[in-house]
Design a protein around this motif. Sequence first.
Motif, PDB file in Angstrom:
ATOM      1  N   GLN A   1       5.141  47.097  23.540  1.00  0.00           N
ATOM      2  CA  GLN A   1       4.529  48.424  23.588  1.00  0.00           C
ATOM      3  C   GLN A   1       4.258  48.981  22.195  1.00  0.00           C
ATOM      4  O   GLN A   1       3.360  49.798  21.997  1.00  0.00           O
TER       5      GLN A   1
ATOM      6  N   PRO B   1       3.346  39.308  21.391  1.00  0.00           N
ATOM      7  CA  PRO B   1       3.878  39.932  22.602  1.00  0.00           C
ATOM      8  C   PRO B   1       4.634  38.972  23.495  1.00  0.00           C
ATOM      9  O   PRO B   1       5.324  39.407  24.420  1.00  0.00           O
TER      10      PRO B   1
ATOM     11  N   GLU C   1       3.401  47.095  19.596  1.00  0.00           N
ATOM     12  CA  GLU C   1       2.457  46.196  18.924  1.00  0.00           C
ATOM     13  C   GLU C   1       2.971  45.815  17.531  1.00  0.00           C
ATOM     14  O   GLU C   1       2.216  45.668  16.576  1.00  0.00           O
TER      15      GLU C   1
ATOM     16  N   ASN D   1      12.072  45.875  22.751  1.00  0.00           N
ATOM     17  CA  ASN D   1      10.933  46.042  23.629  1.00  0.00           C
ATOM     18  C   ASN D   1      10.442  44.639  23.977  1.00  0.00           C
ATOM     19  O   ASN D   1       9.540  44.111  23.348  1.00  0.00           O
TER      20      ASN D   1
ATOM     21  N   SER E   1      14.439  43.948  28.736  1.00  0.00           N
ATOM     22  CA  SER E   1      14.615  44.162  27.289  1.00  0.00           C
ATOM     23  C   SER E   1      16.095  44.172  26.924  1.00  0.00           C
ATOM     24  O   SER E   1      16.567  45.011  26.154  1.00  0.00           O
TER      25      SER E   1
END
Length: 425
Positions: A327, A366, A329, A303, A255
């Motif tokens: 994480q 994602p 969403e 993230n 990240s």
Amino acid sequence: MYKIFQFILIVILLGSCSKDNNNSTEIPELIQYIKQGTTGTAEFFDAAKVNDDYILVNDPGNSAVYIMNKDAKVLHEWQLSSGLGNDVFLLPNGKLIASLDASEQHINLGGSAGVIEIIGKDGQTEWHFDYSTNDYITHHDVELLPNGNVLAIVWERKTIQEANFAGSSMDIDIFPEVLIEIDPKTNEIVWEWHSWDHLIQNFDTEKENFGLINAHPELINLNYVPHERGDIMHANGLSFDPEKNVIYLSVNFFSEVWVIDHSTTTEQASTHNGGNYNKGGDLIYRFGNPEAYKSSAGARLFNHNHFPNLLDNEGKGNMLIYSNGAQLEQSTVYELKMPNTFSLDASLNNEPQIIWEFTHKDLFAPKVSGAVRLSNGNTLITEGDFGIWEVTPKGQVVWLFEGKGFFWRAYNYEKDSPAIKALGL
């Protein structure tokens, strides 16, 4: 996520909106009109504010690369020699440079490629570079440098024995990141950088690279991501700054974005000295996740992340980047101000200043995705498993495209650009 194909008639009749308001972003209450295109559907919320340039769409889901207009009409499409290894972009002469799948992939991780090609308008291969063996493979992204060379990301295999000797916490082969610079005239690799030369670990005091992680933010924690398949870093994007002669490398599993000195020789890049910044191949700057080097200063920004895209015109030197928000969403696009000079100190806040950001409860992919700045100041956002958004600087959604694919990135090209003229569009 609300999908365009659902309840279109209800939307038109009731004037409802397919993307709800969130975080004070300005969302229109009425779709002005809908266009059914060749590969998907476009919704116009405020047509007067929509940029009217063309879009190059990279769709690895269908191994498709095409140029479309804002009505979602395909204007030109290329036939590829193999599947997409993700990145494809258009050169000023109208040719493509593409990351493609090798016929044999011995290292088969998410985003593997193995081949880089330059492809003419007619789909004919004009340059072919194969870099796929049991020991290494190109993946994800490529970048054309000002000198005409091609920069690529590579996974290299390190055996269980090599990994254990370096202090790995896993009993498997691992695949750290490498950068290579290729001269297309000779296919010679003229410069390379190996993350393997810049490691630290606090797992095994008897092995190489042992040390305190937060005492060396310029080094990479070998065991930060103990991935079950050995993909311990997962770099996925490149950007080159010719003025500072540095490479920005998006590292998804950390990240973070790592900044690497490109002014070094290959020999210097394997050490901790030399180059314009006198750090050799060590990281001269990193941002997005202070936890990756155990810093107690600064807040985590990303993230998982994709596409470190440096701006050229207004805001030149700033960076657009897509934080996938796996994480959470929920994804966020940031415009960040890059520092004029690079420094790293784990006791200080090293995170860049946020200039602009956009998020929405319906913006979430994602994987993959990215953002580019348009000539009218709007931002074009690729949401990988949905399609493409266009939003104004104030966060107003003015256009949406829902496609029938899986989208790596979308690149904008002005209608009078050399690339578009070269294609005769």
